[in-house]
Design an enzyme around this catalytic site. Structure first.
Site, PDB file in Angstrom:
ATOM      1  N   PRO A   2       0.831  -1.218   0.000  1.00 27.63           N
ATOM      2  CA  PRO A   2       0.000   0.000   0.000  1.00 27.63           C
ATOM      3  C   PRO A   2       0.858   1.258   0.000  1.00 27.63           C
ATOM      4  CG  PRO A   2      -0.481  -1.419   1.913  1.00 27.63           C
ATOM      5  CD  PRO A   2       0.742  -1.959   1.245  1.00 27.63           C
ATOM      6  N   GLU A   3       0.580   2.153  -0.927  1.00 27.09           N
ATOM      7  CA  GLU A   3       1.261   3.440  -0.942  1.00 27.09           C
ATOM      8  C   GLU A   3       0.267   4.511  -0.502  1.00 27.09           C
ATOM      9  OE1 GLU A   3       4.358   4.626  -3.053  1.00 27.09           O
ATOM     10  OE2 GLU A   3       4.907   2.747  -4.009  1.00 27.09           O
ATOM     11  N   HIS A  93      -4.993 -15.014   8.938  1.00 25.17           N
ATOM     12  CA  HIS A  93      -4.231 -13.770   8.887  1.00 25.17           C
ATOM     13  C   HIS A  93      -5.021 -12.559   9.375  1.00 25.17           C
ATOM     14  CE1 HIS A  93      -1.146 -16.060   6.939  1.00 25.17           C
ATOM     15  NE2 HIS A  93      -1.966 -16.412   5.970  1.00 25.17           N
ATOM     16  N   ARG A 112       1.733 -10.883   5.878  1.00 25.78           N
ATOM     17  CA  ARG A 112       3.187 -10.791   6.094  1.00 25.78           C
ATOM     18  C   ARG A 112       3.552 -10.145   7.422  1.00 25.78           C
ATOM     19  NH1 ARG A 112       6.183  -9.193   0.646  1.00 25.78           N
ATOM     20  NH2 ARG A 112       7.933  -9.827   1.948  1.00 25.78           N
ATOM     21  N   ARG A 155      22.282  18.539  -2.456  1.00 25.90           N
ATOM     22  CA  ARG A 155      22.344  17.096  -2.210  1.00 25.90           C
ATOM     23  C   ARG A 155      22.918  16.343  -3.409  1.00 25.90           C
ATOM     24  NH1 ARG A 155      16.773  15.561   0.865  1.00 25.90           N
ATOM     25  NH2 ARG A 155      17.657  13.481   0.832  1.00 25.90           N
TER      26      ARG A 155
END
Ligand SMILES: [Zn+2]
Length: 276
Positions: A2-3, A93, A112, A155
């Protein structure tokens, strides 16, 4: 995984069933995910009213009565499923179950177990170790080209790595960094500090558009294709370059091919013709 747009979609999906409701039963079916749950988490949450759901980066923030906040991270495979009734069934799960005073059950499932839950005092939220170092929200008012320019100045790190750094901008993951760099025409290995003002402007716009489109896609999923099993947060994406190795570059005038390379152990997908 998931983002940010998925987490935003989960938030929007949970809002109508949680906000203004009280948790009448919370059950944890194991003591931990990535980290142990706070001691007595189920007891602490039971009886509390959900005042508001928010999102910060990829964290769901559940603001509760008594000035507490439940912080939820979906990890690699976490998902929330809404059921109109609590039928009592618990899968292998399914790790946490929340039942509200309307009888609606929300199940947190995470095969997971890289997910995370923590509880903190509302006043201490900004200094919570998970949130303290985060940069501005990419879809919020605090993010614009000059903020990004300041964060990238001087940077030497590749722009890909600089954007994945949560201090630069909060909640951007591998997928949306690849997509944003493609849209802005920037090579992922360019030194972050070497980008021109124009490029940074394009990149800022690309990040905001890519995320807004994905959030909108998630929103349409909620509206039009509410899955019968009530599962939230995962929807069909159409990516330009992500996971498109060997495919033709989607720009109509480009004859290039999308290639994959590995940067800091993670796959980067880009078009070497369009991205300089
Ligand atoms: Zn191209």
């Amino acid at each position: 995984m998931p983002e940010l747009p998925e987490v935003e979609t989960v938030k929007r999906g949970l809002q109508p069933v949680w906000e203004g409701r009280r948790f009448t039963r919370v059950t944890c079916y194991r003591p931990d995910l990535r980290k142990p749950f706070p001691l007595g988490m189920a007891q602490t949450l039971t009886g509390r009213m959900v005042e508001r759901l928010e999102r910060r980066a990829k964290y769901l923030l559940v603001r509760l009565s008594g000035n507490l906040v439940l912080i939820i991270h979906l990890g690699m495979s976490g998902r929330m499923t809404i059921a109109e009734h609590d039928n009592g069934a618990v899968g292998t799960h399914d790790h946490v179950v929340f039942v509200t005073d309307a009888g609606v059950r929300v199940t947190f499932t995470d095969p997971r177990r890289f997910g995370l839950m923590d509880i903190c005092d509302g006043d201490g939220l900004d200094s919570h170790p998970l949130l303290a170092g985060l940069g501005p929200e990419p879809v919020g008012d605090g993010f614009n080209a000059s903020v990004l320019a300041q964060a990238l100045a001087g940077r030497a790190a590749p722009i890909k790595a600089a954007l994945l750094d949560q201090k630069t901008v909060a909640g951007l993951g591998n997928i949306y960094v690849c997509e944003s760099l493609f849209r802005a025409g920037i090579h992922p290995e360019r030194a972050a500090g070497s980008l021109s003002k124009v490029s940074i402007g394009k990149l800022t716009q690309a990040i905001q558009t890519v995320l807004a489109e994905a959030i909108e896609a998630g929103g349409s999923t909620l509206r039009d294709h509410q899955r019968p099993d009530g599962e939230l947060g995962y929807f069909q994406h159409s990516f330009a370059v992500y996971d498109k190795e060997g495919k033709r570059c989607p720009h109509s005038r480009c004859k290039g091919t999308v290639i994959r390379m590995v940067q800091s152990g993670r796959s980067t997908f880009f078009c070497p013709t369009c991205q300089k």
